[in-house]
Design an enzyme around this catalytic site. Structure first.
Site, mmCIF file in Angstrom:
data_model
loop_
_atom_site.group_PDB
_atom_site.id
_atom_site.type_symbol
_atom_site.label_atom_id
_atom_site.label_comp_id
_atom_site.label_asym_id
_atom_site.label_seq_id
_atom_site.Cartn_x
_atom_site.Cartn_y
_atom_site.Cartn_z
ATOM 1 N N TYR A 60 10.368 -19.121 -18.490
ATOM 2 C CA TYR A 60 10.543 -18.881 -17.171
ATOM 3 C C TYR A 60 9.216 -19.441 -16.226
ATOM 4 O O TYR A 60 8.379 -19.366 -16.502
ATOM 5 C CB TYR A 60 10.387 -17.404 -17.062
ATOM 6 C CG TYR A 60 11.759 -16.684 -17.511
ATOM 7 C CD1 TYR A 60 12.866 -17.277 -17.878
ATOM 8 C CD2 TYR A 60 11.667 -15.225 -17.413
ATOM 9 C CE1 TYR A 60 13.934 -16.621 -18.338
ATOM 10 C CE2 TYR A 60 12.753 -14.334 -18.082
ATOM 11 C CZ TYR A 60 13.969 -15.417 -18.245
ATOM 12 O OH TYR A 60 14.923 -14.594 -18.841
ATOM 13 N N SER A 61 9.700 -20.404 -15.299
ATOM 14 C CA SER A 61 8.784 -21.117 -14.593
ATOM 15 C C SER A 61 7.447 -21.766 -15.459
ATOM 16 O O SER A 61 6.516 -21.913 -15.210
ATOM 17 C CB SER A 61 7.930 -20.168 -13.685
ATOM 18 O OG SER A 61 9.012 -19.613 -12.489
#
Length: 339
Positions: A60-61
């Site tokens: 995630y990111s």
């Protein structure tokens, strides 16, 4: 807040958990760019409501989701449950992918550093690695549990045979059993019921539901003849999310509208509450880009749909099953459906 057992384990989790896919540092590489004081505020609101479980993943990111979460819970680690995931590629090295011993050891240590903690409460494989023997994966997870780095193990996005093969190997060798399956499930995505739900019931694997609003389709903002709202997730996720026929979606939304009017609740609150009535569901992961969305989702608990309302939503979202599941439904005398 209601708490439920996580599968067949002795661990309890809140029925709502918070997904930190919107947590990111700087330019968003995922579903949002919540960080700093705003992220801490979101955590505050969750804890005030009894939502103590926070879910993340190393991809995630590009890892900054875990970093932002770690900063947001600093000084109150004992008040939260951390769930995170690994397996997908997170670097250019040929071994920076999969569920091999090399990658898992590396990934868990990196996640611990980003989260600023000594242990992860629930660690899940983000996908099945068909190129690594399940025994290698499970023995590595066993080592990590014994080292105190992770406490419970689970999976995400596994097929039924992937999960059952792993559970059989865990039993044979005395390795930790998967107690949670983080899975896609919604009123417009009921494939989970075909095989994974019966497996979860039989084997004691709880479900942690991701994208419970069908990739943003069940927010109540999508209607016949109307363009997508400017802030819809579908602008960025439609290309890789599950396709949904328009008429099918509208039929489900129509039924949600009727139940929402009857209950005085919003469409997303009804959709989330429906999930909480389903077998095996331990927790539903809610996401939010802002405080308003979070407060809206928190309104999904503290009340219950009636049997008639559940049946109405079931009927509106019913679809012809794939083989052999449609055939098995003809033998309910000895092979009953899970719902």
């Amino acid at each position: 807040m209601e708490y439920r057992q996580l599968g067949a384990s002795g661990f309890t989790v809140p029925v709502l958990s918070f997904g930190t896919g919107t947590f990111a540092r700087g330019t968003p590489a995922g579903f949002g760019a919540v960080e700093g004081a705003e992220a801490r505020r979101m955590v505050d609101l969750c804890l005030d409501a009894g939502v103590t479980l926070f879910d993340s993943a190393d991809i995630y990111s590009r890892g900054s989701s875990e970093e932002v979460l770690g900063e947001a819970i600093k000084g109150r680690r004992d008040k939260v449950i951390i769930s995170t995931k690994g397996t997908f590629r997170n670097g250019r090295d040929p071994n920076a992918v999969g569920s091999s011993r090399f990658h898992l050891l590396q990934t868990v240590d990196a996640a611990l550093e980003r989260l600023g903690t000594d242990y992860i409460d629930i660690y899940q494989l983000h996908g099945f690695d068909a190129k690594t023997p399940v025994e290698e994966t499970l023995s590595t997870l066993d080592d990590l549990v014994r080292a105190g780095k992770i406490r419970y193990v689970g999976v995400s996005n596994f097929s039924g045979w992937h999960l059952m093969k792993s559970l059989a190997a865990a039993r044979q060798h005395g390795y930790p059993r998967y107690v949670v399956n983080q899975t896609y499930y919604s009123l417009i995505g009921r494939d989970y019921e075909w095989e994974l739900m019966p497996l979860g019931l039989d084997q004691g694997v709880g479900a942690a539901i991701w994208s419970p609003l069908g990739w943003g389709r069940l927010t109540g903002k999508i209607r016949r003849g109307q363009p997508l709202p400017e802030q819809s997730r579908l602008h960025t996720t439609a290309a890789f999310g599950p396709p949904v026929d328009d008429e099918y979606l509208y039929r489900v939304v129509d039924a949600l509208d009727v139940v929402a009017e009857e209950t005085g609740k919003s469409v997303p609150q009804v959709a989330l509450n429906w999930l909480l009535q389903r077998p095996t569901v331990s927790t539903v992961i809610i996401g939010a880009r802002n405080e308003e969305q979070l407060q809206q989702n928190l309104g999904a608990i503290g009340w219950t749909l009636t049997t008639e309302q559940v049946a109405r939503l079931d009927a509106a979202s019913d679809r012809t099953l794939a083989y052999p599941y449609w055939h098995q439904r003809q033998f309910v005398e000895r092979n009953p459906a899970p719902v």
